[in-house]
Design an enzyme around this catalytic site. Structure first.
Site, PDB file in Angstrom:
ATOM      1  N   GLU A 256       1.192   8.852  -5.857  1.00 22.41           N
ATOM      2  CA  GLU A 256       0.436   8.081  -4.866  1.00 22.41           C
ATOM      3  C   GLU A 256       1.333   6.916  -4.493  1.00 22.41           C
ATOM      4  O   GLU A 256       1.485   5.970  -5.266  1.00 22.41           O
ATOM      5  CB  GLU A 256      -0.889   7.575  -5.475  1.00 22.41           C
ATOM      6  CG  GLU A 256      -1.818   8.671  -5.974  1.00 22.41           C
ATOM      7  CD  GLU A 256      -2.423   9.492  -4.850  1.00 22.41           C
ATOM      8  OE1 GLU A 256      -2.356   9.071  -3.682  1.00 22.41           O
ATOM      9  OE2 GLU A 256      -2.964  10.570  -5.135  1.00 22.41           O
ATOM     10  N   CYS A 295      -3.242  -0.245  -1.133  1.00 23.26           N
ATOM     11  CA  CYS A 295      -2.510   0.903  -0.591  1.00 23.26           C
ATOM     12  C   CYS A 295      -3.199   1.444   0.646  1.00 23.26           C
ATOM     13  O   CYS A 295      -2.575   2.075   1.490  1.00 23.26           O
ATOM     14  CB  CYS A 295      -2.408   1.992  -1.640  1.00 23.26           C
ATOM     15  SG  CYS A 295      -4.005   2.403  -2.356  1.00 23.26           S
TER      16      CYS A 295
HETATM   17  P1  NAP Z   1       6.241  -0.316  -8.207  1.00 21.81           P
HETATM   18  O1  NAP Z   1       7.175  -1.452  -8.304  1.00 21.81           O
HETATM   19  O2  NAP Z   1       6.760   0.973  -7.696  1.00 21.81           O
HETATM   20  O3  NAP Z   1       5.650  -0.130  -9.689  1.00 21.81           O
HETATM   21  C1  NAP Z   1       4.637   0.806  -9.943  1.00 21.81           C
HETATM   22  C2  NAP Z   1       4.624   1.150 -11.427  1.00 21.81           C
HETATM   23  O4  NAP Z   1       5.814   1.856 -11.748  1.00 21.81           O
HETATM   24  C3  NAP Z   1       4.588  -0.064 -12.344  1.00 21.81           C
HETATM   25  O5  NAP Z   1       3.761   0.225 -13.442  1.00 21.81           O
HETATM   26  C4  NAP Z   1       6.035  -0.196 -12.790  1.00 21.81           C
HETATM   27  O6  NAP Z   1       6.167  -0.832 -14.027  1.00 21.81           O
HETATM   28  C5  NAP Z   1       6.407   1.258 -12.902  1.00 21.81           C
HETATM   29  N1  NAP Z   1       7.832   1.533 -12.865  1.00 21.81           N
HETATM   30  C6  NAP Z   1       8.779   0.969 -12.089  1.00 21.81           C
HETATM   31  N2  NAP Z   1       9.974   1.528 -12.335  1.00 21.81           N
HETATM   32  C7  NAP Z   1       9.771   2.483 -13.297  1.00 21.81           C
HETATM   33  C8  NAP Z   1      10.632   3.391 -13.997  1.00 21.81           C
HETATM   34  N3  NAP Z   1      11.933   3.455 -13.734  1.00 21.81           N
HETATM   35  N4  NAP Z   1      10.074   4.193 -14.926  1.00 21.81           N
HETATM   36  C9  NAP Z   1       8.745   4.148 -15.202  1.00 21.81           C
HETATM   37  N5  NAP Z   1       7.895   3.291 -14.583  1.00 21.81           N
HETATM   38  C10 NAP Z   1       8.399   2.477 -13.637  1.00 21.81           C
HETATM   39  O7  NAP Z   1       4.976  -0.670  -7.330  1.00 21.81           O
HETATM   40  P2  NAP Z   1       4.066  -1.989  -7.377  1.00 21.81           P
HETATM   41  O8  NAP Z   1       4.849  -3.116  -6.828  1.00 21.81           O
HETATM   42  O9  NAP Z   1       3.444  -2.150  -8.729  1.00 21.81           O
HETATM   43  O10 NAP Z   1       2.888  -1.594  -6.394  1.00 21.81           O
HETATM   44  C11 NAP Z   1       2.925  -1.782  -5.011  1.00 21.81           C
HETATM   45  C12 NAP Z   1       3.175  -0.483  -4.295  1.00 21.81           C
HETATM   46  O11 NAP Z   1       2.263   0.501  -4.758  1.00 21.81           O
HETATM   47  C13 NAP Z   1       2.951  -0.588  -2.806  1.00 21.81           C
HETATM   48  O12 NAP Z   1       4.007   0.025  -2.156  1.00 21.81           O
HETATM   49  C14 NAP Z   1       1.637   0.183  -2.592  1.00 21.81           C
HETATM   50  O13 NAP Z   1       1.537   0.763  -1.316  1.00 21.81           O
HETATM   51  C15 NAP Z   1       1.680   1.188  -3.648  1.00 21.81           C
HETATM   52  N6  NAP Z   1       0.332   1.617  -4.039  1.00 21.81           N
HETATM   53  C16 NAP Z   1      -0.067   2.869  -3.717  1.00 21.81           C
HETATM   54  C17 NAP Z   1      -1.338   3.297  -4.066  1.00 21.81           C
HETATM   55  C18 NAP Z   1      -1.823   4.679  -3.738  1.00 21.81           C
HETATM   56  O14 NAP Z   1      -2.865   5.073  -4.247  1.00 21.81           O
HETATM   57  N7  NAP Z   1      -1.146   5.438  -2.911  1.00 21.81           N
HETATM   58  C19 NAP Z   1      -2.202   2.436  -4.744  1.00 21.81           C
HETATM   59  C20 NAP Z   1      -1.749   1.165  -5.046  1.00 21.81           C
HETATM   60  C21 NAP Z   1      -0.470   0.761  -4.687  1.00 21.81           C
HETATM   61  P3  NAP Z   1       6.530  -2.391 -14.161  1.00 21.81           P
HETATM   62  O15 NAP Z   1       5.452  -3.143 -13.481  1.00 21.81           O
HETATM   63  O16 NAP Z   1       6.544  -2.601 -15.622  1.00 21.81           O
HETATM   64  O17 NAP Z   1       7.867  -2.572 -13.508  1.00 21.81           O
END
Ligand code: NAP
Length: 515
Positions: A256, A295
């Site tokens: 997602e 999102c």
């Molecule tokens: P993110 O930076 O991609 O992080 C998402 C998750 O992935 C966090 O738990 C992060 O952990 C983890 N992560 C990052 N790098 C990783 C790796 N190499 N291995 C394993 N886990 C890893 O996103 P965000 O800033 O938290 O969220 C914002 C984004 O999410 C926006 O782009 C939004 O559109 C999207 N979003 C989408 C939905 C949907 O349902 N489609 C819902 C909500 C948000 P850490 O925090 O520990 O780095």
């Protein structure tokens, strides 16, 4: 300062190094730290596979539903405390924190309710069965059984309660144990939710573990019966999807990711009409709720050429009522962005959009928050842009600004033009259409339906009950094609598909039916 813990192998684990800090977005002060350094990842997986999986699979759907009901009740009982933590950790208003928490308890409650229709069974039946030969003796039917592995859930920062709960509800009801990892920046809320669930003694040993910090080697240890369900940015999604082990093992992966959702006004909706007012009200809310960090938030606003000025004026007037500041101040309607990084990204994102669009409301810069210390906090006011030339808008279809930011893009009013313009974002979670004209909507569905996971049809007949396009209701699927990740969560029983294997049974009718 609080040190967050992980809940693994039946106990709480506190790391002693490699911490990342969590901040109060109103003051910028450090409030907690988190790390999963030193967690024995192999043991976590073994605990889920050897204890949680068998315990869940021994239960019927009804019994697993009772677990979800218990989780929902325990979290709801701590609602006020969790709202307070959410304000402290993510800077949301009470209303926005409740949106997250009530979404969590509501989704757990919904799946508990669904379990009643599944009853005292451990297998799902997908169809009524069919004769596979001329006579009934050779019979076929599709059933679903739980996978024998673990569900690894990685969540985004913006929904610290709903995010883990909606994923856990489906996996646990399907009979698959969960290892849940929150986004570190908002993990204070999630950690407390997990503490409450553990204290309530609801779940069997190994059914739910919580990894607060990095996943370490976890993803490289997943196998063919395991699932990775990820929510977050497209960049991280791409990185994880390409993991060699996930590709080699064909472990199921559900993504997602981010989404440039659209709201579309049809030409039959006159300014001053009820549907026009609904459109303005919905778009303003979908821009500013949770400070635009949703999102499902509206990022692109498609408006017939003739309506563009009226929409700009009405939206600007509505957004001017959104007071941005400290959520503890009663006049405030929108809190800060969650982290310093999100603020930086929002400012640079608006600059990027500025290449092809003009700011017509707001500044696109940090602002001082009402009720907060000047120069402190990650405040960013609602910002509305308008495309200069609708033929030159590519960056608006490509770049997600994860904040209270959206761009008006005029179009010629035809459903075809709207569908092809919306499709330029290569797949969205949701598109909202505002029209009273069924033929216009039908043409849009035919031409644009394939590019989105959900269509929200705004009209006067549903205005009194419609909840807005931003809510991911558990009855409807959440997830969209292409850039939105290509995933599918929720959607009633469809939400269990990710965690179950469909098996085609072929055999004697009496034997197939007895299964
Ligand atoms: P993110 O930076 O991609 O992080 C998402 C998750 O992935 C966090 O738990 C992060 O952990 C983890 N992560 C990052 N790098 C990783 C790796 N190499 N291995 C394993 N886990 C890893 O996103 P965000 O800033 O938290 O969220 C914002 C984004 O999410 C926006 O782009 C939004 O559109 C999207 N979003 C989408 C939905 C949907 O349902 N489609 C819902 C909500 C948000 P850490 O925090 O520990 O780095």
């Amino acid at each position: 300062m609080k040190t967050l813990k992980s809940y693994v192998c039946g106990e709480w684990y506190t790391a002693d190094k490699a911490f990342r800090d969590l901040h109060d977005p109103v003051s910028g002060e450090t409030i907690a730290r988190a790390s999963s350094s030193g967690v024995d990842i192999e043991a976590v997986l073994e605990h889920a596979r050897d204890k949680g999986g068998p315990a869940l699979r021994a239960m019927t759907f009804l019994e697993r539903g009772a677990l979800l009901k218990g989780m929902s009740k325990a979290l709801h009982a701590a609602r006020d405390e969790l709202i307070e933590l959410s304000i402290q950790n993510t800077g949301t208003t009470v209303r926005d924190a409740a949106f997250d928490l009530d979404g969590a308890t509501g989704t757990l409650g919904y799946y508990a309710y669904l379990s009643k229709s599944l009853g005292d069974r451990r297998t799902l039946s997908e169809d009524d069965g069919m004769a596979l030969a001329k006579e009934d003796a050779f019979w076929g039917r599709h059933i679903k059984v739980p996978l024998r592995g673990v569900a690894v859930h990685i969540n985004a920062f913006n929904f610290p309660a709903w995010g883990f709960a909606e994923k856990a509800a489906c996996a646990l009801l399907a009979g698959v144990p969960v290892i849940s990892k929150p986004a570190t920046s908002s993990a204070l809320v999630t950690e407390r939710c997990v503490e409450i669930i553990v204290e309530a003694g609801i779940l069997p040993e190994g059914a739910f573990q919580f990894l607060c910090g990095s996943t370490g080697r976890l993803l490289s240890l997943l196998g063919s019966q395991d699932v990775l369900a990820f929510t977050g940015s497209a960049d991280t999604a791409l990185k994880l999807r390409c993991g060699e082990n996930l590709l080699a093992s064909n472990a199921r992966v559900n993504l997602e990711a981010d989404s440039l959702n659209a709201a579309v006004l049809a030409p039959d909706v006159a300014a001053e009409s009820d549907t026009f007012s609904l459109f303005i009200k919905d778009v303003a809310r979908e821009m500013t709720q949770k400070s635009g960090q949703k999102c499902t938030a509206v990022r692109r606003i498609f408006v017939p050429d003739a309506q563009a000025d009226a929409v700009q004026e009405a939206l600007g007037a509505r957004l001017s009522k959104t007071v941005t500041g400290n959520p503890r101040d009663e006049s405030v309607r929108m809190g800060p962005l969650a982290t310093a990084g999100q603020l930086r990204d929002a400012i640079s994102g608006v600059k990027l959009l500025g290449d092809v669009a003009d700011i017509v409301f707001g500044s696109g810069e940090r602002v001082n928050g009402v009720g907060a210390d000047a120069k402190k906090g990650y405040f960013f006011g609602p910002t509305l842009l308008r495309a200069r030339d609708p033929r030159d808008t590519q960056v608006i279809h490509e770049h997600e600004v994860f904040g209270p930011v959206a761009t008006i893009i005029p179009y010629d009013g035809s459903a075809s033009a709207a569908a092809s313009a919306v499709a330029r974002a290569q797949g969205t979670l949701v598109v909202s259409l505002y029209s009273e004209d069924n033929a216009w909507v039908e043409q849009y569905v035919q031409e644009g339906g394939a590019f989105t996971g959900r269509l929200y049809l705004g009209s006067s007949a549903m205005a009194s009950q419609g909840m807005g396009s931003g809510i991911a209701l558990p009855q409807s699927q959440h997830g969209g094609p292409g850039r939105a990740g290509g995933g599918c969560e929720l959607g009633g029983l469809r939400g269990l598909d990710l965690y179950m294997q469909r098996v085609a049974l072929q055999g004697a009718k009496q034997m197939v039916e007895s299964l």
